[in-house]
Design a protein around this motif. Structure first.
Motif, PDB file in Angstrom:
ATOM      1  N   ALA A  21      12.966 -29.680  70.490  1.00 50.53           N
ATOM      2  CA  ALA A  21      13.660 -29.858  71.772  1.00 50.53           C
ATOM      3  C   ALA A  21      13.298 -31.172  72.460  1.00 50.53           C
ATOM      4  CB  ALA A  21      13.341 -28.692  72.701  1.00 50.53           C
ATOM      5  N   ILE A  22      12.340 -31.890  71.929  1.00 50.56           N
ATOM      6  CA  ILE A  22      11.927 -33.160  72.543  1.00 50.56           C
ATOM      7  C   ILE A  22      12.952 -34.237  72.201  1.00 50.56           C
ATOM      8  CG2 ILE A  22      10.117 -34.918  72.607  1.00 50.56           C
ATOM      9  CD1 ILE A  22       8.109 -32.768  71.890  1.00 50.56           C
ATOM     10  N   HIS A  23      13.213 -35.085  73.149  1.00 51.82           N
ATOM     11  CA  HIS A  23      14.142 -36.189  72.925  1.00 51.82           C
ATOM     12  C   HIS A  23      13.634 -37.028  71.746  1.00 51.82           C
ATOM     13  CE1 HIS A  23      16.357 -39.940  73.614  1.00 51.82           C
ATOM     14  NE2 HIS A  23      17.223 -39.217  74.337  1.00 51.82           N
ATOM     15  N   PRO A  24      14.512 -37.477  70.853  1.00 53.63           N
ATOM     16  CA  PRO A  24      14.068 -38.218  69.652  1.00 53.63           C
ATOM     17  C   PRO A  24      13.188 -39.427  69.968  1.00 53.63           C
ATOM     18  CG  PRO A  24      16.376 -37.595  69.439  1.00 53.63           C
ATOM     19  CD  PRO A  24      15.977 -37.219  70.830  1.00 53.63           C
ATOM     20  N   ASP A  25      13.452 -40.100  71.084  1.00 53.42           N
ATOM     21  CA  ASP A  25      12.663 -41.292  71.405  1.00 53.42           C
ATOM     22  C   ASP A  25      11.249 -40.954  71.834  1.00 53.42           C
ATOM     23  OD1 ASP A  25      14.882 -42.767  70.816  1.00 53.42           O
ATOM     24  OD2 ASP A  25      15.488 -43.074  72.905  1.00 53.42           O
ATOM     25  N   ASP A  26      10.987 -39.683  72.171  1.00 51.24           N
ATOM     26  CA  ASP A  26       9.666 -39.299  72.684  1.00 51.24           C
ATOM     27  C   ASP A  26       8.841 -38.512  71.672  1.00 51.24           C
ATOM     28  OD1 ASP A  26      10.457 -40.464  75.044  1.00 51.24           O
ATOM     29  OD2 ASP A  26      11.166 -38.582  75.925  1.00 51.24           O
ATOM     30  N   LYS A  27       9.465 -38.112  70.553  1.00 54.08           N
ATOM     31  CA  LYS A  27       8.752 -37.223  69.613  1.00 54.08           C
ATOM     32  C   LYS A  27       7.505 -37.875  69.036  1.00 54.08           C
ATOM     33  CE  LYS A  27      12.465 -34.189  68.011  1.00 54.08           C
ATOM     34  NZ  LYS A  27      13.251 -33.744  66.838  1.00 54.08           N
ATOM     35  N   ALA A  28       7.602 -39.133  68.655  1.00 46.30           N
ATOM     36  CA  ALA A  28       6.469 -39.782  67.986  1.00 46.30           C
ATOM     37  C   ALA A  28       5.230 -39.794  68.875  1.00 46.30           C
ATOM     38  CB  ALA A  28       6.851 -41.206  67.576  1.00 46.30           C
ATOM     39  N   ALA A  29       5.421 -40.111  70.170  1.00 47.61           N
ATOM     40  CA  ALA A  29       4.277 -40.168  71.085  1.00 47.61           C
ATOM     41  C   ALA A  29       3.614 -38.807  71.227  1.00 47.61           C
ATOM     42  CB  ALA A  29       4.725 -40.699  72.440  1.00 47.61           C
ATOM     43  N   VAL A  30       4.414 -37.751  71.312  1.00 48.86           N
ATOM     44  CA  VAL A  30       3.855 -36.398  71.456  1.00 48.86           C
ATOM     45  C   VAL A  30       3.108 -35.989  70.199  1.00 48.86           C
ATOM     46  CG1 VAL A  30       4.416 -33.972  71.823  1.00 48.86           C
ATOM     47  CG2 VAL A  30       5.654 -35.743  73.098  1.00 48.86           C
ATOM     48  N   TRP A  31       3.700 -36.235  69.039  1.00 47.88           N
ATOM     49  CA  TRP A  31       3.074 -35.824  67.786  1.00 47.88           C
ATOM     50  C   TRP A  31       1.757 -36.571  67.561  1.00 47.88           C
ATOM     51  CZ3 TRP A  31       4.099 -31.640  65.242  1.00 47.88           C
ATOM     52  CH2 TRP A  31       3.599 -31.465  63.941  1.00 47.88           C
ATOM     53  N   MET A  32       1.747 -37.886  67.878  1.00 53.12           N
ATOM     54  CA  MET A  32       0.512 -38.647  67.731  1.00 53.12           C
ATOM     55  C   MET A  32      -0.535 -38.201  68.744  1.00 53.12           C
ATOM     56  SD  MET A  32       1.678 -42.534  66.740  1.00 53.12           S
ATOM     57  CE  MET A  32       2.803 -42.714  68.131  1.00 53.12           C
ATOM     58  N   GLY A  33      -0.084 -37.775  69.935  1.00 51.39           N
ATOM     59  CA  GLY A  33      -1.022 -37.249  70.911  1.00 51.39           C
ATOM     60  C   GLY A  33      -1.724 -35.999  70.404  1.00 51.39           C
ATOM     61  N   LEU A  34      -0.973 -35.124  69.739  1.00 50.17           N
ATOM     62  CA  LEU A  34      -1.599 -33.932  69.162  1.00 50.17           C
ATOM     63  C   LEU A  34      -2.530 -34.291  68.012  1.00 50.17           C
ATOM     64  CD1 LEU A  34       1.358 -31.369  69.213  1.00 50.17           C
ATOM     65  CD2 LEU A  34      -0.685 -31.381  70.642  1.00 50.17           C
ATOM     66  N   ASP A  35      -2.196 -35.337  67.276  1.00 50.81           N
ATOM     67  CA  ASP A  35      -3.107 -35.801  66.219  1.00 50.81           C
ATOM     68  C   ASP A  35      -4.451 -36.198  66.810  1.00 50.81           C
ATOM     69  OD1 ASP A  35      -1.383 -35.363  64.171  1.00 50.81           O
ATOM     70  OD2 ASP A  35      -0.661 -37.429  64.035  1.00 50.81           O
ATOM     71  N   LYS A  36      -4.418 -36.929  67.919  1.00 48.59           N
ATOM     72  CA  LYS A  36      -5.664 -37.339  68.566  1.00 48.59           C
ATOM     73  C   LYS A  36      -6.437 -36.133  69.073  1.00 48.59           C
ATOM     74  CE  LYS A  36      -3.978 -41.881  70.002  1.00 48.59           C
ATOM     75  NZ  LYS A  36      -3.678 -42.777  71.142  1.00 48.59           N
ATOM     76  N   LEU A  37      -5.709 -35.139  69.589  1.00 50.08           N
ATOM     77  CA  LEU A  37      -6.359 -33.929  70.079  1.00 50.08           C
ATOM     78  C   LEU A  37      -7.110 -33.231  68.961  1.00 50.08           C
ATOM     79  CD1 LEU A  37      -6.655 -31.883  72.488  1.00 50.08           C
ATOM     80  CD2 LEU A  37      -4.672 -30.710  71.529  1.00 50.08           C
ATOM     81  N   ARG A  38      -6.513 -33.177  67.790  1.00 48.05           N
ATOM     82  CA  ARG A  38      -7.114 -32.428  66.683  1.00 48.05           C
ATOM     83  C   ARG A  38      -8.117 -33.253  65.888  1.00 48.05           C
ATOM     84  NH1 ARG A  38      -3.312 -30.513  61.823  1.00 48.05           N
ATOM     85  NH2 ARG A  38      -3.250 -32.779  61.656  1.00 48.05           N
ATOM     86  N   GLU A  39      -7.831 -34.549  65.679  1.00 43.68           N
ATOM     87  CA  GLU A  39      -8.625 -35.333  64.749  1.00 43.68           C
ATOM     88  C   GLU A  39      -9.689 -36.180  65.429  1.00 43.68           C
ATOM     89  OE1 GLU A  39      -5.855 -37.655  62.593  1.00 43.68           O
ATOM     90  OE2 GLU A  39      -4.777 -35.930  61.763  1.00 43.68           O
TER      91      GLU A  39
END
Length: 477
Positions: free
Chosen positions: A76-94
């Protein structure tokens, strides 16, 4: 469900199961009224552990249907914003962040688009081990418009030949980077924005990747810092860069601008030059440098010691001052012209010590040129006095050996000549006794005298040889 509920009521473990479920229902009702959605994901983000009923209001689909698609929130995230959100979760986990939040555009099933703020945190057990990811999505106002961009500055940033990157001053996350940075680190933009500069630091002996911290602290205090850094690109070996870090404001927050200039060739040339200088300084050969006029510029420690010259007096001397008077014409008329024309002259020569001694050396004279123009001369003198002494001793020993061999031949000749007469007499007596055995008594005195003469000759020869051998023995300490 009870485990999940207890995570939301950690301060009152005495609540009954029914009371907690009732409280959760009340909280769910509040979330629904606020259009706030709570959901929990596994650490792998491949399964939903919980989804609040308020999701229907925000995403426009029944909760049951959303539960069947664990990534519904991401889709449901706008295509232009998906990368930032996904990378943010990567930082949270890794990268060990306990909590992170970001604002993005959410597109519901009916096509409506609105801004939301998503907060995510790691849920940990008592031992501090991550269990899951808890998320809270809340409607939000659009982010403040970005300040007017400096188009000239941006053009310079993009087109600069040096690598430029912008990092958050607090977290050191990379926010912006130009194409020169991507080329230097041999990686793509998406990968770079998920990393830190420390992730591209070399891990080699003698280099500490944590050393940049002191420069960053100074840069945060508005002090521009310049330092060398050893980066490790994704492809190829480590490379030295000159880093210049300064504080800037970017996107409304404090940041650090770091410029990386590739100085690997120069740095390694300097290291090689340092090694060459160390070899010269520690060399046992005399090495001197002179300008195009032959005036000395420097002599290494071995040369100063060999020639007895003080370092402060070197600049007052010329190359010819290092040579005895008899060698200077040959040096000026033969050695120097050959070296200037062919770049090198090599041969035996003598250097003049300050105490007047002639020092035999194997001399190498080099002419240094750049672009065909003469830049100066260097002189390398290898002390061959010990070798000359050994050569002289060898010649003397060889001559002595030849004399000894001649003497031994003469000695053997004399001994042989001295033994001829007694042996001849013995032979005559033996023949006489064979014919006239009755003459033994009369011949016995002659036989004794002949044997005694031969014995004395042998004893004298033995004493002479022994005396010569003792003479040749090395003296005792």
């Amino acid at each position: 469900m009870s485990v999940i509920v207890r995570q939301y009521f950690p301060s009152n473990p005495a609540l009954s199961e029914a009371a907690m479920l009732d409280g959760f229902k009340q909280g769910s009702a509040i979330l629904t009224s606020l259009r706030t959605v709570a959901f929990a994901l596994t650490l792998g983000r491949d399964k939903l552990l919980y989804l609040s009923t308020s999701a229907t209001e925000l995403y426009g689909e029944p909760v049951k249907l959303l539960l069947e698609h664990p990534n519904f929130w991401l889709e449901a995230i706008h295509p232009d914003d998906k990368a930032a959100v996904w990378m943010g979760l990567d930082k949270l986990r890794e990268q060990g962040h306990e909590q992170i939040e970001f604002t993005y555009r959410l597109v519901s099933s009916d096509g409506d688009m609105h801004w939301v703020r998503q907060q995510c945190r790691l849920a940990l057990n008592d031992a501090g081990v991550p269990l899951r990811i808890d998320c809270l999505v809340t409607p939000s106002l659009p982010p403040a418009p970005a300040p007017a961009r400096n188009e000239v500055g941006n053009a310079v940033f993009v087109a600069a030949a040096d690598a430029l990157l912008v990092r958050d001053a607090a977290t050191l996350d990379i926010l912006e980077a130009n194409s020169a940075t991507l080329a230097l680190l041999a990686c793509g933009r998406a990968e770079l924005l998920r990393q830190r500069l420390a992730d591209f630091s070399a891990r080699t002996e003698g280099f500490d990747a944590k050393a940049e911290a002191i420069y960053l602290d100074a840069a945060r205090r508005s002090q521009v810092q310049r330092y060398d850094w050893l980066v490790s690109p994704r492809e190829g070996g480590p490379r030295w860069v000159e880093a210049v870090t300064s504080p800037i404001r970017h996107a409304g927050r404090d940041c650090l601008l770091t410029a990386l200039r590739d100085v690997d060739v120069q740095r390694r040339a300097q290291q090689q030059q340092g090694l060459n200088e160390e070899l010269i300084e520690r060399s046992s050969d005399a090495i001197a440098w002179a300008d195009t006029a032959g005036q000395l510029q420097r002599i290494n420690p071995a040369g100063l010691a060999l020639l007895g010259i003080q370092a402060e007096g070197v600049s007052d001397l010329f190359l010819t001052d290092l040579l005895p008077a008899w060698a200077q014409p040959h040096f000026l008329q033969t050695c120097l012209p050959l070296a200037t024309r062919e770049g090198r002259w090599h041969g035996e020569m003598a250097l003049l010590s300050r105490d007047g001694r002639n020092l035999p050396v194997m001399l190498t004279l080099l002419a240094h040129k750049q672009g065909g123009a003469l830049r100066g001369y260097s002189l390398i003198g290898q002390d061959i006095a010990p070798a000359k002494l050994r050569e002289q001793r060898y010649k003397q020993e060889k001559e002595n050996l030849e004399e000894d061999k001649l003497f031994q031949a003469k000695l053997l000749e004399n001994i042989s000549a001295g033994l001829v007469q007694p042996l001849a007499q013995l032979a005559q007596l033996a023949k006489l006794l064979e014919k006239h055995p009755e003459e033994v008594t009369r011949a016995l005195p002659h036989l004794k005298r002949t044997v005694e003469q031969a014995r004395r000759l042998v004893d004298a020869s033995a004493e002479f040889i022994l005396a010569g051998a003792q003479r040749d023995l090395p003296p005792r300490d």
